[in-house]
Scaffold this motif. Sequence first.
Motif, short mmCIF file in Angstrom:
data_model
loop_
_atom_site.label_atom_id
_atom_site.label_comp_id
_atom_site.label_asym_id
_atom_site.label_seq_id
_atom_site.Cartn_x
_atom_site.Cartn_y
_atom_site.Cartn_z
N ARG A 194 -9.50 28.55 -97.08
CA ARG A 194 -10.51 28.73 -95.80
C ARG A 194 -10.48 29.28 -94.37
N TYR A 195 -10.63 30.04 -93.97
CA TYR A 195 -10.04 30.07 -92.95
C TYR A 195 -11.39 30.15 -92.28
N PHE A 196 -12.02 29.04 -91.46
CA PHE A 196 -12.92 28.79 -90.94
C PHE A 196 -13.35 30.14 -89.43
N GLY A 197 -14.85 30.51 -89.81
CA GLY A 197 -15.01 32.07 -89.03
C GLY A 197 -15.98 31.69 -88.07
N GLY A 198 -15.84 30.12 -87.69
CA GLY A 198 -16.67 30.10 -86.50
C GLY A 198 -18.60 30.18 -86.66
N VAL A 199 -19.27 30.39 -87.76
CA VAL A 199 -20.10 29.96 -88.06
C VAL A 199 -20.37 28.67 -89.61
N LYS A 200 -20.67 27.89 -89.27
CA LYS A 200 -21.03 26.41 -89.86
C LYS A 200 -21.98 26.90 -91.05
N LEU A 201 -21.59 26.30 -92.57
CA LEU A 201 -22.51 26.87 -93.63
C LEU A 201 -23.15 26.06 -94.14
N GLY A 202 -22.97 24.97 -94.11
CA GLY A 202 -23.69 23.56 -94.37
C GLY A 202 -23.70 23.06 -96.03
#
Length: 182
Positions: free
Chosen positions: A84-92
């Motif tokens: 996973r490359y984190f895209g800035g939006v937290k998914l919960g």
Amino acid sequence: MNKSRFITWLRPVSSREQAMAIIDEARALYPDASHHCYAYLLGSPASAQAAMNDDGEPSGTAGKPIFNVIQHKGMSDVLVVVIRYFGGVKLGAGGLVRAYAAAAETVLAEVERVESVPQCTCQLALDFPLEQRLRHWAEQNGAAVLDVQYSQRVAMTLRCPTQSLADLESLCAAEHITLATQ
């Protein structure tokens, strides 16, 4: 871009060491990824070895969902790595569980399944007139003749499905064929 990017690997594995080497390869190829989450299942369900890892994601939100999909598909001897490359939006937590499960589901839905049949290797010593009878038995029972040596007797190496071994032992006893299994 404010959405995460997921890359999913599916690899056949037969040992923990092999699985860990593939995970290390994923980390080396994608060193800047935020997470390298995985799950694997080795062996039959009764005696399976398994592992899962969230790699920094909240506990139970990555490795466990990947593992659950592997189990649900009834597969074994398989490793799924989700990078996973984190895209800035937290998914919960719920969003992460759904995202990792969906990544595993997508890759496992595409895979061609290969059924593994337990095999054993047998060394046989028999008289020449029995060779064709043994070859016919092998053909009828899913066994493969790996090697044949001729001297005073026929020495045959046979790969046999484990489930047919009792039948082979009965045939050998009835025909006075010497049998040794490996």
